[in-house]
Write an enzyme that holds these catalytic residues in place. Structure first.
Site, PDB file in Angstrom:
ATOM      1  CG  PHE A  82      -2.508   4.954  -7.221  1.00 24.81           C
ATOM      2  CD1 PHE A  82      -2.375   4.446  -8.505  1.00 24.81           C
ATOM      3  CD2 PHE A  82      -1.860   4.303  -6.184  1.00 24.81           C
ATOM      4  CE1 PHE A  82      -1.624   3.295  -8.749  1.00 24.81           C
ATOM      5  CE2 PHE A  82      -1.098   3.159  -6.425  1.00 24.81           C
ATOM      6  CZ  PHE A  82      -0.981   2.654  -7.709  1.00 24.81           C
ATOM      7  CE1 TYR A 124      -1.418   8.985 -12.049  1.00 22.54           C
ATOM      8  CE2 TYR A 124      -2.130  10.488 -10.321  1.00 22.54           C
ATOM      9  CZ  TYR A 124      -2.242   9.277 -10.976  1.00 22.54           C
ATOM     10  OH  TYR A 124      -3.178   8.354 -10.554  1.00 22.54           O
ATOM     11  CG  HIS A 176       0.229  -1.197 -11.372  1.00 22.05           C
ATOM     12  ND1 HIS A 176      -0.485  -0.232 -12.048  1.00 22.05           N
ATOM     13  CD2 HIS A 176       1.026  -0.531 -10.489  1.00 22.05           C
ATOM     14  CE1 HIS A 176      -0.138   0.959 -11.590  1.00 22.05           C
ATOM     15  NE2 HIS A 176       0.772   0.809 -10.644  1.00 22.05           N
ATOM     16  CG  ASP A 211       8.156   8.003 -10.946  1.00 21.79           C
ATOM     17  OD1 ASP A 211       8.876   8.113  -9.946  1.00 21.79           O
ATOM     18  OD2 ASP A 211       8.577   8.162 -12.103  1.00 21.79           O
TER      19      ASP A 211
END
Length: 222
Positions: free
Chosen positions: A78, A67, A187, A65
Site C-alpha cells: 500500500f 503496484y 478492501h 500485489d
C-alpha cells in the site's frame, strides 16, 4: 541467489529459503527481472522484512500485489515512495484514519514510518512485471508468504492481523485467532469502499486498543 534479509527473518525462514520451491521461484524472478521491467527494484523486494524485524512485529497488514506503475512500488504494501501521488486505496486508508482517530491527512504516502513501529507491510506476491497486474502470481510467492504468516502466528503472541478484502480474508486459516487479534473488512479500493465495505471499520483504533491492553506501545498511524 542469496536473499539479503534481516537476520531475525533469516533465522525464522531458513528452511523456506533452502527449499526447492524457493529456488525455482528465485530462478523465475531472476529471469523476469533480466528480460522485463519489474517492480519493486531488486534490492527492495524484501524491504518489508528488512524494515520490520521479526521480533518487532505488532501488526501484520496484508496486501496482494506490488503496484505495477513506474515509481510506486518500493517493497511495502500500500505504500509509495516520498513525493509520489497517493493511489486510490491508500487515499481511502488515510481517510479512514482521519475519521477513526481524528488525525490529519498526511502529505507522505511512504509507510516506512509504520514499519519502523512494528507494522509488517506484506504483499502476498512480492514482485510484478511493469504494467501487468498479477503477472507474478502463482509462481511460488504465495506459498512462501503463507509460510511467513504461519510463522508469525506460531512464534509470536498478541499480533494484530489486518485482513482487507476477499483475498486477504482467505489467509484467516493460517492464523491462530486464539492468541492474536484478526480484524477483517472490505478492501480500501474505491470499488469496495464506495459500496460501504471499508469506511467506518475503525480498525486503527481497535488495533491500538488491543496493543495497549497487551502492554505494547500503540501505533502512531499519522
Amino acid at each position: 541467489m542469496r536473499v539479503q534479509i534481516h537476520p531475525s527473518w533469516e533465522k525464522q525462514l531458513a528452511s523456506a529459503f533452502s527449499s526447492p520451491d524457493f529456488e525455482a521461484l528465485v530462478d523465475f524472478v531472476k529471469k523476469e527481472y533480466s528480460t522485463h521491467r519489474c517492480y519493486p527494484p531488486g534490492q527492495l523486494i524484501f524491504e518489508a522484512f528488512n524494515t520490520c524485524p521479526f521480533d518487532d512485529i505488532k501488526v501484520v497488514l496484508l496486501g496482494q500485489d506490488p503496484y505495477h506503475g513506474p515509481g510506486q512500488a518500493h517493497g511495502l504494501c500500500f505504500s509509495v515512495p516520498e513525493g509520489v501521488g497517493h493511489p486510490p486505496s491508500l487515499i481511502n486508508i488515510f481517510k479512514e484514519i482521519e475519521q477513526d482517530l481524528g488525525l490529519a491527512y498526511p502529505e507522505s504516502g511512504n509507510l516506512l514510518r509504520w514499519a519502523k513501529q512494528g507494522v509488517f507491510l506484506l504483499n502476498a506476491t512480492l514482485t510484478v512485471r511493469a504494467q501487468h497486474a498479477g503477472s507474478h502470481q502463482k509462481q511460488g510467492w504465495e506459498s512462501f508468504t503463507d509460510r511467513v504468516i504461519q510463522t508469525i502466528s506460531t512464534e509470536n503472541e498478541g499480533v494484530v492481523f489486518l485482513l482487507w478484502g476477499g483475498y486477504a480474508k482467505k489467509k484467516m486459516k493460517l492464523i491462530d485467532s486464539s492468541k492474536h487479534l484478526v480484524l477483517r473488512s472490505g478492501h480500501p479500493s474505491p470499488l469496495s469502499a464506495n459500496r460501504g465495505y471499508w469506511f467506518g471499520n475503525k480498525h486503527f483504533s481497535q488495533c491500538n486498543e488491543y496493543l495497549q491492553a497487551k502492554g505494547k506501545a500503540v501505533i502512531d498511524w499519522g
